[in-house]
Design a protein around this motif. Structure first.
Motif, PDB file in Angstrom:
ATOM      1  N   ASP A  22       0.820  -1.218   0.000  1.00 12.29           N
ATOM      2  CA  ASP A  22       0.000   0.000   0.000  1.00 12.29           C
ATOM      3  C   ASP A  22       0.854   1.268   0.000  1.00 12.29           C
ATOM      4  O   ASP A  22       0.364   2.344  -0.346  1.00 12.29           O
ATOM      5  CB  ASP A  22      -0.915   0.011   1.230  1.00 12.29           C
ATOM      6  N   LEU A  23       2.126   1.127   0.403  1.00 15.47           N
ATOM      7  CA  LEU A  23       2.997   2.293   0.533  1.00 15.47           C
ATOM      8  C   LEU A  23       4.084   2.346  -0.532  1.00 15.47           C
ATOM      9  O   LEU A  23       4.964   3.211  -0.470  1.00 15.47           O
ATOM     10  CB  LEU A  23       3.645   2.295   1.929  1.00 15.47           C
ATOM     11  N   LYS A  24       4.040   1.432  -1.502  1.00 10.21           N
ATOM     12  CA  LYS A  24       5.096   1.349  -2.512  1.00 10.21           C
ATOM     13  C   LYS A  24       5.243   2.636  -3.325  1.00 10.21           C
ATOM     14  O   LYS A  24       6.308   2.928  -3.849  1.00 10.21           O
ATOM     15  CB  LYS A  24       4.813   0.181  -3.461  1.00 10.21           C
ATOM     16  N   GLU A  25       4.174   3.406  -3.405  1.00 11.59           N
ATOM     17  CA  GLU A  25       4.232   4.665  -4.148  1.00 11.59           C
ATOM     18  C   GLU A  25       5.138   5.681  -3.449  1.00 11.59           C
ATOM     19  O   GLU A  25       5.691   6.584  -4.096  1.00 11.59           O
ATOM     20  CB  GLU A  25       2.814   5.238  -4.272  1.00 11.59           C
ATOM     21  N   TYR A  26       5.348   5.496  -2.132  1.00 11.16           N
ATOM     22  CA  TYR A  26       6.083   6.490  -1.355  1.00 11.16           C
ATOM     23  C   TYR A  26       7.402   5.964  -0.772  1.00 11.16           C
ATOM     24  O   TYR A  26       8.178   6.734  -0.213  1.00 11.16           O
ATOM     25  CB  TYR A  26       5.202   6.994  -0.208  1.00 11.16           C
ATOM     26  N   THR A  27       7.650   4.672  -0.875  1.00  7.64           N
ATOM     27  CA  THR A  27       8.882   4.100  -0.343  1.00  7.64           C
ATOM     28  C   THR A  27       9.262   2.860  -1.139  1.00  7.64           C
ATOM     29  O   THR A  27       8.542   2.465  -2.059  1.00  7.64           O
ATOM     30  CB  THR A  27       8.722   3.753   1.154  1.00  7.64           C
ATOM     31  N   ASP A  28      10.399   2.246  -0.812  1.00  3.90           N
ATOM     32  CA  ASP A  28      10.797   0.995  -1.471  1.00  3.90           C
ATOM     33  C   ASP A  28      11.445   0.070  -0.454  1.00  3.90           C
ATOM     34  O   ASP A  28      11.727   0.462   0.685  1.00  3.90           O
ATOM     35  CB  ASP A  28      11.742   1.267  -2.645  1.00  3.90           C
ATOM     36  N   ALA A  29      11.702  -1.165  -0.858  1.00  7.97           N
ATOM     37  CA  ALA A  29      12.168  -2.200   0.063  1.00  7.97           C
ATOM     38  C   ALA A  29      13.514  -1.880   0.693  1.00  7.97           C
ATOM     39  O   ALA A  29      13.840  -2.372   1.778  1.00  7.97           O
ATOM     40  CB  ALA A  29      12.240  -3.539  -0.676  1.00  7.97           C
ATOM     41  N   ASP A  30      14.324  -1.070   0.030  1.00  6.98           N
ATOM     42  CA  ASP A  30      15.647  -0.726   0.571  1.00  6.98           C
ATOM     43  C   ASP A  30      15.591   0.314   1.677  1.00  6.98           C
ATOM     44  O   ASP A  30      16.610   0.614   2.299  1.00  6.98           O
ATOM     45  CB  ASP A  30      16.552  -0.204  -0.554  1.00  6.98           C
ATOM     46  N   LYS A  31      14.408   0.882   1.934  1.00 13.01           N
ATOM     47  CA  LYS A  31      14.281   1.932   2.943  1.00 13.01           C
ATOM     48  C   LYS A  31      13.532   1.467   4.183  1.00 13.01           C
ATOM     49  O   LYS A  31      13.301   2.256   5.096  1.00 13.01           O
ATOM     50  CB  LYS A  31      13.564   3.142   2.343  1.00 13.01           C
ATOM     51  N   VAL A  32      13.156   0.178   4.228  1.00 10.12           N
ATOM     52  CA  VAL A  32      12.402  -0.334   5.372  1.00 10.12           C
ATOM     53  C   VAL A  32      13.071  -1.586   5.926  1.00 10.12           C
ATOM     54  O   VAL A  32      13.919  -2.195   5.278  1.00 10.12           O
ATOM     55  CB  VAL A  32      10.942  -0.645   4.984  1.00 10.12           C
ATOM     56  N   GLY A  33      12.667  -1.957   7.133  1.00  7.19           N
ATOM     57  CA  GLY A  33      13.201  -3.178   7.734  1.00  7.19           C
ATOM     58  C   GLY A  33      14.703  -3.089   7.975  1.00  7.19           C
ATOM     59  O   GLY A  33      15.274  -2.011   8.118  1.00  7.19           O
ATOM     60  N   PHE A  34      15.362  -4.243   8.013  1.00  3.40           N
ATOM     61  CA  PHE A  34      16.808  -4.284   8.252  1.00  3.40           C
ATOM     62  C   PHE A  34      17.590  -3.581   7.149  1.00  3.40           C
ATOM     63  O   PHE A  34      18.596  -2.925   7.411  1.00  3.40           O
ATOM     64  CB  PHE A  34      17.277  -5.746   8.374  1.00  3.40           C
ATOM     65  N   LYS A  35      17.122  -3.717   5.906  1.00  2.13           N
ATOM     66  CA  LYS A  35      17.832  -3.084   4.783  1.00  2.13           C
ATOM     67  C   LYS A  35      17.884  -1.570   4.924  1.00  2.13           C
ATOM     68  O   LYS A  35      18.884  -0.939   4.572  1.00  2.13           O
ATOM     69  CB  LYS A  35      17.153  -3.443   3.455  1.00  2.13           C
TER      70      LYS A  35
END
Length: 267
Positions: free
Chosen positions: A208-221
Motif C-alpha cells: 500500500d505504501l510502494k508509491e512512497y517508499t521501497d524495500a531498501d528503505k524499510v526493515g533491516f535493509k
C-alpha cells in the motif's frame, strides 16, 4: 483541520527482559501498553478537536495485535485508527520507522498537524518525531509543554529546551512532539469503549505504501543502526556505615574525604 497522532505499543518496561545475544527487547516477556508520552500526544489532539473543527487519526506501526492500542485511542477520543503492519517492516530502526510512518501519512493524504510523544519508553531516543517531519519536509517543534493556540493555518506552542521556555509559532502543515507536562490524559468512557469495539481499523501493508517508499528503505535493509551489544546495569542498593561511640573524629575525616572525592566541598 486534520490531525495525525503517532502512537506505539510498548512492553511494560517494569517487567520486560532483553535478549542480549540478538540485541533486542524480548517483547513476549511482558505485557504491552500504549507508550505513555503518546497518550499525552493523543490528549493534546483531542483537546484541539474540541475547540476547533478537527479530525483526529491515530497511526501506529506494529504487529496485528497493535490494533487493540488503536481501539483504546478511539475510546479516548480519536476518530479513527490506522495500523501499519507487514513482516517487511520488521527490524526497522528509527530512520526506517520514520520513513514508513511518513509514507503512511502521505498515503492518508490531507494532514495539517502531526503530534507525537517526546520519546518512547522502550527506545528513549526521541528521534522518530523529528525524523518524520524531515521525511515529510515540514517544520517541527520539539519538547512542547503547552499549546497556547491552534488554528487552521498555524499552531503556537511553548517549547522547553535546556533551561529555557520558548514561545514558537509554527505554520501548518507541521509536526510537534510533546512532553508529559502538557496535559493529563483522560480515561475512556464506557460509551466510547463500546464505540471503539465496533470501529474498523484500516491496515496498511508494504504494497500500500510502494508509491512512497521501497524495500531498501524499510526493515533491516533500510536501517543503518545496528545493536551490537546490550548491557543491563546491575541495580545498585543504598550503602551505609555505622560509626560507634567514640569514633566521631574518624567519622568526620572519612566523611570529609568522601565529600572531597564527590566534589561536594568545591565552590
Amino acid at each position: 483541520m486534520n490531525i495525525v497522532v503517532l502512537i506505539k505499543q510498548v512492553p511494560d518496561m517494569e517487567k520486560v527482559k532483553f535478549d542480549r545475544e540478538k540485541g533486542v527487547v524480548d517483547r513476549k516477556s511482558a505485557g504491552v501498553e500504549i507508550n505513555p508520552f503518546d497518550l499525552n500526544a493523543l490528549e493534546a489532539a483531542v483537546q484541539i478537536s474540541e475547540k476547533i473543527d478537527a479530525k483526529v487519526t491515530v497511526v501506529s506501526m506494529g504487529p496485528p495485535s497493535a490494533d487493540q492500542a488503536l481501539r483504546e485511542c478511539i475510546a479516548r477520543g480519536a476518530n479513527e485508527g490506522i495500523l501499519i503492519s507487514d513482516v517487511k517492516f520488521g527490524g526497522s530502526d528509527t530512520k526506517a520507522t520514520s520513513s514508513i510512518l511518513a509514507s503512511a501519512i502521505k498515503k492518508i493524504g490531507s494532514c495539517d498537524l502531526v503530534i507525537a510523544g517526546e520519546k518512547t519508553v522502550d527506545g528513549d531516543t526521541g528521534q522518530v518525531g523529528p525524523e518524520v517531519a524531515e521525511f515529510l519536509d515540514i517544520p517541527h517543534a520539539s519538547y512542547v509543554s503547552k499549546i497556547t493556540d491552534a488554528s487552521d493555518d498555524k499552531v503556537e506552542v511553548c517549547s522547553e529546551i535546556w533551561e529555557g521556555t520558548y514561545l514558537k509559532s509554527v505554520k501548518l502543515p507541521a509536526l510537534i512532539t510533546v512532553t508529559k507536562d502538557i496535559n493529563e490524559p483522560r480515561l475512556p468512557s464506557f460509551k466510547n469503549k463500546m464505540k471503539a469495539r465496533k470501529a474498523e481499523i484500516q491496515t496498511l501493508k508494504f504494497e500500500d505504501l510502494k508509491e512512497y517508499t521501497d524495500a531498501d528503505k524499510v526493515g533491516f535493509k533500510g536501517s543503518p543502526t545496528k545493536v551490537k551489544k546490550i548491557e543491563v546495569p546491575k541495580i545498585q542498593k543504598r550503602q551505609g556505615k555505622i560509626y560507634r561511640k567514640g569514633d566521631a573524629a574518624k567519622a568526620e575525616d572519612e566523611l570529609v574525604d568522601i565529600f572531597r572525592k564527590k566534589k561536594i566541598l568545591e565552590a
